[in-house]
Design a protein around this motif. Structure first.
Motif, PDB file in Angstrom:
ATOM      1  N   GLY A  30     -53.527 -17.023  24.937  1.00 24.18           N
ATOM      2  CA  GLY A  30     -54.089 -17.326  25.997  1.00 24.18           C
ATOM      3  C   GLY A  30     -54.017 -16.086  27.028  1.00 24.18           C
ATOM      4  N   TYR A  31     -54.083 -16.616  28.056  1.00 18.86           N
ATOM      5  CA  TYR A  31     -53.301 -15.938  29.095  1.00 18.86           C
ATOM      6  C   TYR A  31     -52.629 -16.377  30.783  1.00 18.86           C
ATOM      7  N   ILE A  32     -51.986 -16.076  31.108  1.00 13.24           N
ATOM      8  CA  ILE A  32     -50.778 -16.270  32.668  1.00 13.24           C
ATOM      9  C   ILE A  32     -52.271 -15.280  33.651  1.00 13.24           C
ATOM     10  N   ALA A  33     -51.797 -16.278  34.855  1.00  4.45           N
ATOM     11  CA  ALA A  33     -52.113 -16.164  36.212  1.00  4.45           C
ATOM     12  C   ALA A  33     -51.451 -15.408  36.956  1.00  4.45           C
ATOM     13  N   ALA A  34     -51.788 -14.478  37.499  1.00  5.95           N
ATOM     14  CA  ALA A  34     -51.315 -14.022  38.393  1.00  5.95           C
ATOM     15  C   ALA A  34     -52.399 -13.732  39.714  1.00  5.95           C
ATOM     16  N   VAL A  35     -51.295 -13.780  40.999  1.00  3.84           N
ATOM     17  CA  VAL A  35     -52.063 -13.466  42.395  1.00  3.84           C
ATOM     18  C   VAL A  35     -51.182 -13.207  42.994  1.00  3.84           C
TER      19      VAL A  35
ATOM     20  N   ALA B 120     -48.488 -21.578  37.604  1.00  9.03           N
ATOM     21  CA  ALA B 120     -48.270 -22.699  37.058  1.00  9.03           C
ATOM     22  C   ALA B 120     -47.637 -23.211  35.906  1.00  9.03           C
ATOM     23  N   CYS B 121     -46.386 -22.199  36.288  1.00 11.15           N
ATOM     24  CA  CYS B 121     -45.281 -21.950  35.343  1.00 11.15           C
ATOM     25  C   CYS B 121     -45.043 -21.254  34.116  1.00 11.15           C
TER      26      CYS B 121
ATOM     27  N   ARG C 202     -59.870 -18.289  37.649  1.00 15.88           N
ATOM     28  CA  ARG C 202     -60.511 -19.059  38.334  1.00 15.88           C
ATOM     29  C   ARG C 202     -59.314 -20.691  39.128  1.00 15.88           C
ATOM     30  N   TYR C 203     -58.152 -20.776  38.530  1.00 15.35           N
ATOM     31  CA  TYR C 203     -57.028 -20.888  38.886  1.00 15.35           C
ATOM     32  C   TYR C 203     -56.217 -20.818  39.758  1.00 15.35           C
ATOM     33  N   ALA C 204     -56.302 -19.329  39.708  1.00 15.60           N
ATOM     34  CA  ALA C 204     -55.461 -18.610  40.689  1.00 15.60           C
ATOM     35  C   ALA C 204     -56.390 -18.293  42.251  1.00 15.60           C
ATOM     36  N   THR C 205     -57.421 -17.772  41.835  1.00 11.21           N
ATOM     37  CA  THR C 205     -58.620 -17.914  43.009  1.00 11.21           C
ATOM     38  C   THR C 205     -58.397 -19.079  43.457  1.00 11.21           C
ATOM     39  N   ASN C 206     -58.534 -20.224  42.766  1.00 13.63           N
ATOM     40  CA  ASN C 206     -58.418 -21.794  44.011  1.00 13.63           C
ATOM     41  C   ASN C 206     -57.132 -21.699  44.383  1.00 13.63           C
ATOM     42  N   ARG C 207     -56.250 -21.339  43.600  1.00 11.76           N
ATOM     43  CA  ARG C 207     -54.728 -21.580  44.248  1.00 11.76           C
ATOM     44  C   ARG C 207     -54.668 -20.942  45.353  1.00 11.76           C
ATOM     45  N   ALA C 208     -54.910 -19.307  45.254  1.00 11.42           N
ATOM     46  CA  ALA C 208     -54.372 -18.651  46.863  1.00 11.42           C
ATOM     47  C   ALA C 208     -55.650 -19.238  47.474  1.00 11.42           C
TER      48      ALA C 208
END
Length: 84
Positions: free
Chosen positions: A25-30, A52-53, A65-71
């Motif tokens: 899978g992929y890990i998100a970074a921001v 998200a740990c 998408r998760y990283a963008t929404n989190r930021a």
């Protein structure tokens, strides 16, 4: 590795989807930088290289998408987690 860049108000958001070890899978970074009102060297407002740990998303698009929404959530809610 995939990257995207966007703006939200006075902030520039850089997000990344990094392939997880062993290809599971992929890990998100921001990284969130404030673009106005500060000297150049003091623009970093927030950074997390393993959102998200270290949760692994199935696709790079989901991680981005998760990283963008989190930021955006941090910025819109004026989170105390933002350094500036």
């Amino acid at each position: 590795m995939q990257f995207e860049e966007t703006r939200e108000g006075d902030y520039r958001i850089y997000v990344g989807a990094v392939e997880a070890p062993r290809g599971d899978g992929y890990i998100a970074a921001v990284v969130v930088n404030r673009e106005q009102g500060l000297p150049r060297g003091q623009r970093l407002a927030y950074r997390d290289d393993s959102l998200a740990c270290g949760y692994r998303w199935r696709s790079a698009d989901e991680a981005l998408r998760y990283a963008t929404n989190r930021a955006r959530d941090l910025i819109r809610n004026r989170s105390p987690m933002l350094a500036c």
